[in-house]
Scaffold this motif. Structure first.
Motif, short mmCIF file in Angstrom:
data_model
loop_
_atom_site.label_atom_id
_atom_site.label_comp_id
_atom_site.label_asym_id
_atom_site.label_seq_id
_atom_site.Cartn_x
_atom_site.Cartn_y
_atom_site.Cartn_z
N THR A 1 0.80 -1.29 0.09
CA THR A 1 0.01 0.18 0.08
C THR A 1 0.92 1.23 0.03
O THR A 1 0.36 2.37 -0.41
N GLY A 2 2.13 1.09 0.38
CA GLY A 2 2.92 2.31 0.36
C GLY A 2 4.45 2.14 0.13
O GLY A 2 4.85 1.09 0.78
N LYS A 3 5.23 3.00 -0.29
CA LYS A 3 6.58 2.77 -0.36
C LYS A 3 7.37 4.05 -0.06
O LYS A 3 6.78 5.20 -0.40
N TYR A 4 8.16 4.13 0.74
CA TYR A 4 8.74 5.26 1.23
C TYR A 4 10.30 4.86 1.52
O TYR A 4 10.93 4.04 1.13
N ARG A 5 11.04 5.86 2.04
CA ARG A 5 12.62 5.92 2.41
C ARG A 5 12.45 6.36 3.85
O ARG A 5 11.98 7.19 4.36
#
Length: 341
Positions: free
Chosen positions: A293-297
């Motif tokens: 549902t989400g990709k981040y650093r």
């Protein structure tokens, strides 16, 4: 045409950033001590191992062959003095270990103020293998020692005092005498095992031959939450849950994660190969699949990228981040439910 490397850089730049919170600084128990290792315990505490600068090289000793290759040694060339601290987040306990002889040590808490120190490497010999798991009492005296195998990637204890161990490939397939024609089969052959309070193996990862989840070739990530263990492993990187000896799995397309956090049906995977070393992917367990549902650093509190040397350990819903002696934390509830891609 844009190269694959440039495309990955552009994709990374488009991903959102999440900042881990500053939780505490790990204070040395004695002036001049240097941090050897830190790990997260079953109650949210951190256990750290410290040594004097002149002893640090003993605990990370390596042998260099005539050809220039280097190999870690299972044991120090001489016993060294080390100190153990427990942080909650302030320092709550400090104990002195007078004769530590396992190299590349990880430390975990046990009931009644005891601590477990495990060396990552372990040599098998006909006269008996190294005892690379040592239990110390609250005064730093040895209670007993046992063998938990070679090639240890993760060590996490439970509140009851059981110990889960995840192994990397050498601990699974054999090295340092394990698995040789004259040696014993590797204790870590299953990739993931649980030891009793007496440090005897009482459970090993095992699946039917037709299982969709496959065998463990390298246990990349481990999270022990209460009496439940979660793992993500090479080479298909399924997410599996072990509860009451039963294994449940979910297919996963995220490769190379080195840590995971779990809260209900939500899972966060941290890490990856090369440019994805600070990647944070969140999703839900839906049916038999992990749905992203989400990709981040993941960054530090100041928004700067985490150094590649940062160690990240998942325990329950928390990712504990260690940057030298700084303890950062990110809870899975801190990660937005929506998507950032």
């Amino acid at each position: 045409m844009i190269s694959g490397w440039a495309q990955r850089r552009q994709k990374k730049a488009r991903q959102g950033t999440l900042r881990a919170r500053h939780h505490s600084r790990l204070v040395a128990p004695q002036a001049g001590d240097e941090l050897v290792s830190a790990s997260a315990g079953p109650s949210g505490e951190v256990v750290a191992l410290w040594a004097a600068p002149e002893d640090l090289s003993e605990l990370t000793v390596r042998t260099t062959t005539p050809g220039g290759a280097t190999f870690p040694e299972p044991r120090t060339s001489r016993p060294v003095t080390a100190r153990v601290t427990v942080h909650t987040p302030d320092m709550a306990i400090a104990a002195r270990i007078r004769s530590l002889s396992v190299a590349y040590p990880t430390v975990q808490p046990l009931p009644d103020g005891q601590v477990l120190v495990v060396g990552s490497r372990c040599r098998w010999r006909p006269e008996g293998p190294d005892r690379n798991a040592i239990v110390y009492d609250s005064d730093g005296a040895v209670v007993f020692g046992e063998t938990v195998g070679d090639g240890i990637q993760h060590v996490q204890t439970t509140r009851r005092g059981e110990t889960w161990v995840g192994y990397f490939d050498e601990g699974i397939y054999g090295n340092f005498g394990w698995g040789d024609s004259e040696g014993r089969p590797p204790l870590g052959a299953s990739g993931l095992t649980r030891f009793s309070t007496a440090l005897t193996q009482d459970w090993r990862f095992s699946l039917p031959d037709d299982s969709a989840w496959g065998s463990i070739e390298d246990c990349y990530a481990l999270n022990v939450d209460g009496d439940t263990a979660w793992a993500c492993y090479y080479d298909d990187f399924p997410i599996v849950r072990v509860h009451d000896g039963a294994v449940t799995g979910w297919h996963n397309d995220v490769r190379g994660a080195k840590a995971l956090a779990v809260g209900g049906s939500r899972v966060a995977l941290y890490g990856g190969y090369r440019p994805d070393h600070d990647r944070l992917v969140v999703g839900v367990l839906d049916g038999d699949r992990f749905q992203v549902t989400g990709k981040y650093r993941l960054a530090g509190p100041d928004g700067r990228p985490l150094p590649r040397t940062a160690q990240v350990v998942g325990r329950g819903p928390d990712l504990n981040v260690f940057v030298d002696d700084v303890w950062l934390r990110l809870n899975i509830d801190d990660i937005p439910v929506g998507s950032a891609r």
